[in-house]
Design a protein around this motif. Structure first.
Motif, PDB file in Angstrom:
ATOM      1  N   PRO A 120      27.970  26.027  29.083  1.00 30.91           N
ATOM      2  CA  PRO A 120      29.073  27.130  29.361  1.00 30.91           C
ATOM      3  C   PRO A 120      28.573  28.220  28.656  1.00 30.91           C
ATOM      4  O   PRO A 120      28.240  28.331  27.491  1.00 30.91           O
ATOM      5  CB  PRO A 120      30.119  26.580  29.175  1.00 30.91           C
ATOM      6  CG  PRO A 120      30.050  25.019  28.894  1.00 30.91           C
ATOM      7  CD  PRO A 120      28.449  25.067  28.790  1.00 30.91           C
ATOM      8  N   GLU A 121      29.044  29.541  28.978  1.00 33.47           N
ATOM      9  CA  GLU A 121      29.049  30.712  28.307  1.00 33.47           C
ATOM     10  C   GLU A 121      30.268  30.926  27.419  1.00 33.47           C
ATOM     11  O   GLU A 121      31.368  31.134  28.260  1.00 33.47           O
ATOM     12  CB  GLU A 121      29.001  31.839  29.146  1.00 33.47           C
ATOM     13  CG  GLU A 121      27.559  32.002  29.579  1.00 33.47           C
ATOM     14  CD  GLU A 121      26.546  32.501  28.678  1.00 33.47           C
ATOM     15  OE1 GLU A 121      26.790  33.383  27.927  1.00 33.47           O
ATOM     16  OE2 GLU A 121      25.209  31.920  28.846  1.00 33.47           O
ATOM     17  N   GLY A 122      30.073  30.879  26.174  1.00 35.98           N
ATOM     18  CA  GLY A 122      31.138  31.297  25.460  1.00 35.98           C
ATOM     19  C   GLY A 122      32.589  30.429  25.428  1.00 35.98           C
ATOM     20  O   GLY A 122      32.411  29.523  25.867  1.00 35.98           O
ATOM     21  N   ASP A 123      33.386  31.101  24.346  1.00 38.38           N
ATOM     22  CA  ASP A 123      34.555  30.109  24.412  1.00 38.38           C
ATOM     23  C   ASP A 123      35.718  30.723  25.304  1.00 38.38           C
ATOM     24  O   ASP A 123      36.878  29.958  25.381  1.00 38.38           O
ATOM     25  CB  ASP A 123      35.141  30.307  23.141  1.00 38.38           C
ATOM     26  CG  ASP A 123      34.292  29.464  22.066  1.00 38.38           C
ATOM     27  OD1 ASP A 123      33.536  28.747  22.415  1.00 38.38           O
ATOM     28  OD2 ASP A 123      34.179  30.077  20.767  1.00 38.38           O
ATOM     29  N   LYS A 124      35.682  31.930  26.039  1.00 39.09           N
ATOM     30  CA  LYS A 124      36.572  32.370  26.698  1.00 39.09           C
ATOM     31  C   LYS A 124      36.363  32.604  28.303  1.00 39.09           C
ATOM     32  O   LYS A 124      35.340  32.870  28.394  1.00 39.09           O
ATOM     33  CB  LYS A 124      37.337  33.873  26.210  1.00 39.09           C
ATOM     34  CG  LYS A 124      37.675  33.789  24.783  1.00 39.09           C
ATOM     35  CD  LYS A 124      38.047  35.134  24.122  1.00 39.09           C
ATOM     36  CE  LYS A 124      38.478  35.263  22.802  1.00 39.09           C
ATOM     37  NZ  LYS A 124      38.759  36.221  22.105  1.00 39.09           N
ATOM     38  N   THR A 125      37.487  32.678  28.857  1.00 40.08           N
ATOM     39  CA  THR A 125      37.178  32.781  30.469  1.00 40.08           C
ATOM     40  C   THR A 125      37.983  34.048  30.642  1.00 40.08           C
ATOM     41  O   THR A 125      39.134  34.235  30.402  1.00 40.08           O
ATOM     42  CB  THR A 125      38.082  31.566  31.224  1.00 40.08           C
ATOM     43  OG1 THR A 125      37.561  30.383  30.802  1.00 40.08           O
ATOM     44  CG2 THR A 125      37.836  31.737  32.625  1.00 40.08           C
ATOM     45  N   PRO A 126      37.056  34.870  31.334  1.00 44.25           N
ATOM     46  CA  PRO A 126      37.780  36.279  31.558  1.00 44.25           C
ATOM     47  C   PRO A 126      38.830  36.078  32.705  1.00 44.25           C
ATOM     48  O   PRO A 126      38.612  35.378  33.694  1.00 44.25           O
ATOM     49  CB  PRO A 126      36.555  37.205  31.959  1.00 44.25           C
ATOM     50  CG  PRO A 126      35.348  36.278  32.381  1.00 44.25           C
ATOM     51  CD  PRO A 126      35.773  34.762  31.592  1.00 44.25           C
ATOM     52  N   THR A 127      39.983  36.794  32.702  1.00 43.76           N
ATOM     53  CA  THR A 127      40.856  36.950  33.491  1.00 43.76           C
ATOM     54  C   THR A 127      41.253  38.302  33.869  1.00 43.76           C
ATOM     55  O   THR A 127      40.901  39.229  33.085  1.00 43.76           O
ATOM     56  CB  THR A 127      42.044  36.320  32.867  1.00 43.76           C
ATOM     57  OG1 THR A 127      42.603  36.903  31.556  1.00 43.76           O
ATOM     58  CG2 THR A 127      42.066  34.540  32.601  1.00 43.76           C
ATOM     59  N   LEU A 128      41.869  38.440  35.239  1.00 42.79           N
ATOM     60  CA  LEU A 128      42.417  39.886  35.454  1.00 42.79           C
ATOM     61  C   LEU A 128      43.961  39.969  34.892  1.00 42.79           C
ATOM     62  O   LEU A 128      44.559  39.139  34.512  1.00 42.79           O
ATOM     63  CB  LEU A 128      42.545  39.949  36.914  1.00 42.79           C
ATOM     64  CG  LEU A 128      41.021  39.515  37.789  1.00 42.79           C
ATOM     65  CD1 LEU A 128      41.333  39.379  39.210  1.00 42.79           C
ATOM     66  CD2 LEU A 128      40.079  40.603  37.415  1.00 42.79           C
TER      67      LEU A 128
END
Length: 164
Positions: A120-128
């Motif tokens: 997985p990419e990074g620790d955070k999931t981008p949100t709107l």
């Protein structure tokens, strides 16, 4: 007398060390179908059907949901190191393919070479939406409650029964 006590103490420490080192070995666990090569070799394409495969190999781990109803037998060996997470050391997937009449077409055997490693990419999931701080989340609605939609004396101003 001291020499005997020293020998006993040294032997006890050595046995404790052996027990500790023995406890640090990895645990090896088998999960799923136990593949028997003799039984596997007895399944012949063009000769066997679904019923004979089930009688020979047993019920499959799962049956495919789309297309032909192929049988899958999954076997895994999982190692768990001390103070670590389990990981799959070996995996074998046996696929028995059938034709439309239910006769065996082929028997495929795959191993770990087909396993995909996903990182997985990074620790955070981008949100709107807005990016607000903790304080904005806590205190952002102060003054907003009851601020709009009321007329003189706090009566609702909209056309609906509750002012909406």
């Amino acid at each position: 007398m001291r020499e005997v006590g020293l020998k006993i103490r040294t032997a006890g420490m050595a046995m404790a060390l052996v027990a500790l080192v023995g406890g640090c070995s990895s645990i090896r666990d088998h999960r799923g179908y136990l593949i028997d090569n003799t039984l596997l070799d007895s399944v012949q394409p063009g000769i066997d059907n679904r019923l004979s495969v089930e009688k020979t190999l047993g019920r499959p781990t799962f049956v495919s949901q789309f297309g032909q109803k192929d049988y899958y037998y999954v076997s895994q060996i999982v190692k768990t190191p001390p103070f670590g997470r389990p990981h799959t050391a070996e995996e074998t997937i046996l696929r028995v393919r059938f034709d439309a009449a239910g006769n065996v077409v082929a028997v495929d055997k795959r191993g770990m070479e087909q396993v995909a490693r996903i990182s997985p990419e990074g620790d955070k999931t981008p949100t709107l939406g807005r990016h607000r701080s903790l304080l904005e989340d806590l205190f952002g609605n102060i003054g907003a409650v009851g601020a709009g939609g009321t007329g003189a004396g706090g009566a609702p101003t909209g056309p609906g029964p509750n002012g909406s």
